[in-house]
Every structure is written in structure tokens, then in C-alpha cells.
Design an enzyme around this catalytic site. Structure first.
Site, PDB file in Angstrom:
ATOM      1  N   ASP A  16       0.855  -1.166  -0.004  1.00 16.39           N
ATOM      2  CA  ASP A  16       0.099   0.015  -0.102  1.00 16.39           C
ATOM      3  C   ASP A  16       0.932   1.243   0.042  1.00 16.39           C
ATOM      4  O   ASP A  16       1.989   1.285   0.419  1.00 16.39           O
ATOM      5  CB  ASP A  16      -0.822   0.111   1.253  1.00 16.39           C
ATOM      6  CG  ASP A  16      -1.920   1.183   1.203  1.00 16.39           C
ATOM      7  OD1 ASP A  16      -2.403   1.566   0.242  1.00 16.39           O
ATOM      8  OD2 ASP A  16      -1.855   1.703   2.527  1.00 16.39           O
ATOM      9  N   ASP A  18      -0.195   4.905   1.067  1.00 13.01           N
ATOM     10  CA  ASP A  18      -0.423   5.922   2.245  1.00 13.01           C
ATOM     11  C   ASP A  18      -0.033   5.183   3.434  1.00 13.01           C
ATOM     12  O   ASP A  18      -1.077   4.057   3.666  1.00 13.01           O
ATOM     13  CB  ASP A  18      -1.800   6.562   2.283  1.00 13.01           C
ATOM     14  CG  ASP A  18      -1.968   7.191   0.727  1.00 13.01           C
ATOM     15  OD1 ASP A  18      -0.990   8.087   0.485  1.00 13.01           O
ATOM     16  OD2 ASP A  18      -2.923   7.052   0.066  1.00 13.01           O
TER      17      ASP A  18
END
Length: 245
Positions: A16, A18
Site C-alpha cells: 500500500d 499511504d
């Protein structure tokens, strides 16, 4: 080079953006608050309840913008017309509010820049040096711009982000489809791929997709929730996994 802290047989790592690679999770949370507090204040007056970190964690973290708008408003008993992706920012539709949130986010990024978790970048470089393939999997439509701004575009063999998901009609997290697409493009079975996520929706996606290993990255003190939602291991920083070069 030390062991990467992953089970034998893992051939690819899906990250991922963020909260895992970049320190933008707090910026996202602030932008959501900038969006929802004025909206709620205008709607409810002095009785409005502000948007909180708990709201961010439960309803919008890791989700595509429209899904986040829809989920949070539903939690407050509010329904708005869907509208469309081209709705003017701030118009009273799901997409209009989502577009306004993106404006607020980009303004904060322009002002403050994008900070990274350097230990994550070192980890990615190290696993690539060991021959593992890597992908970035993000619901953000700004993913490519962010990667370029931090000089990290070349650290990933595959990018599945909000733009790619929209083009292909892939549902966002907590559905596993974006992670599955990344594994497919890397030529790796989900059981041979590890997912690295900080969001509860990402844990759901990792579990639903049958991935070989799911690493929860706990930046906010919610290790128990990450384990409950499917993490095989929870770390506060990827340096804990080893693999220094």
C-alpha cells in the site's frame, strides 16, 4: 543481507502507499476532516459532531474516495445523490464531495510536501535485491504523482492505483481485486505474495484474496484490530522485519 522476515516461498511483495510507503495517512485524515466538518456544520448547525480519527479508521481509511464519502455519510444517516466523476468539487453529491476532498489533499501536499518512511524504501530495495518482485497497490488516483515526487517510481514492477482500478472496473479495498490484479501482472499466485497494509480495509482485502502473508503496519496503535482483521504479523515499522542491505 539478512532474511526479509517472510515465509519461504513468497516471491512478491504488494505494498500500500499511504501509511506504508509515504507519511500521507495523516494528511489524508486531515483532508477528510477539512471536507466533512464544514459540511456537517452547515447541515446540522451547532449540534454537529466533528469528523474524528475513529471515523477515519472505520469508514474511509484505504477506500476509494467515493466509497469513503458514501460509507461515512451512511454512518451519520446521510444519503446524497451519487452524481458523477466530473461533478464540481464540493457539489452536494458523493462524487462532488470526493472531488473536493482531493482538492484539499493536493493543497496540503503542495504546502507540506510528501514525506516517506525511509525504512520502507530500504526494505523494498532490499527485497528487490533478493529477487522478489514488487507492486504498489493504492486506492489513490494521485499515486503516480506521489511516487514520482519521492523518486520511488522505479521501485515497483507494477502499479495498480485508483486510476488503473477505474479504467478496469476493479472494486477497491476491502475487496481483494486490486491486490489480485497486481499479483496477476507480476505472474505470481496470491499464495506466493505478501501484502503490506496499514488500513483495516487492506487487512480484509489480504484475507479475502488468499494471499500467502499479510503484514499489518501499525502506525496508530491498533495492532489488535489489524490482527483481528487478518494480519499474520503486525509491525510498527518495516525495519522490524530485517532485510537490511
Amino acid at each position: 543481507m539478512t532474511d526479509p522476515g517472510l515465509p519461504d516461498g513468497i516471491l512478491a511483495c504488494l505494498f500500500d502507499l499511504d501509511g506504508v510507503v509515504t507519511r500521507t495517512a495523516t494528511v489524508h485524515a486531515a483532508a477528510w476532516k477539512d471536507l466533512f466538518d464544514p459540511f456537517l456544520r452547515e447541515r446540522d448547525g451547532d449540534t454537529f459532531r466533528p469528523f474524528t480519527q475513529a471515523d477515519y479508521d472505520a469508514y474511509v481509511d484505504g477506500l476509494p474516495r467515493a466509497d469513503g464519502v458514501r460509507a461515512f455519510l451512511a454512518s451519520r444517516g446521510i444519503a446524497l445523490p451519487e452524481g458523477g466523476p466530473d461533478d464540481p468539487p464540493g457539489s452536494r453529491t458523493v462524487h462532488g464531495l470526493g472531488n473536493r476532498k482531493n482538492e484539499l489533499l493536493l493543497a496540503r501536499i503542495r504546502t507540506d510536501g510528501v514525506a516517506t518512511y525511509d525504512s520502507t524504501l530500504r526494505y523494498i530495495e532490499a527485497v528487490r535485491a533478493r529477487g522478489l518482485r514488487t507492486a504498489i497497490v493504492s486506492s489513490s488516483a494521485n499515486c503516480l504523482d506521489v511516487l514520482r515526487s519521492i523518486g520511488a517510481e522505479d521501485l515497483f514492477d507494477v502499479r495498480i492505483d485508483g486510476v488503473v482500478a477505474a479504467e478496469r472496473g476493479l472494486p477497491g479495498k476491502p475487496a481483494p481485486d486490486t491486490f489480485l490484479a497486481a499479483a496477476r501482472e507480476l505472474g505470481v499466485a496470491p499464495s506466493r505474495a505478501a501484502v503490506f497494509e496499514d488500513a483495516l480495509a487492506g487487512m480484509d482485502a489480504g484475507r479475502a484474496g488468499g494471499f500467502g502473508y499479510v503484514v499489518g503496519v501499525d502506525r496508530t496503535g491498533r495492532a489488535d484490530a489489524l490482527y483481528a482483521r487478518g494480519a499474520d504479523r503486525v509491525v510498527t515499522d518495516l525495519a522490524e522485519l530485517g532485510c537490511d542491505t
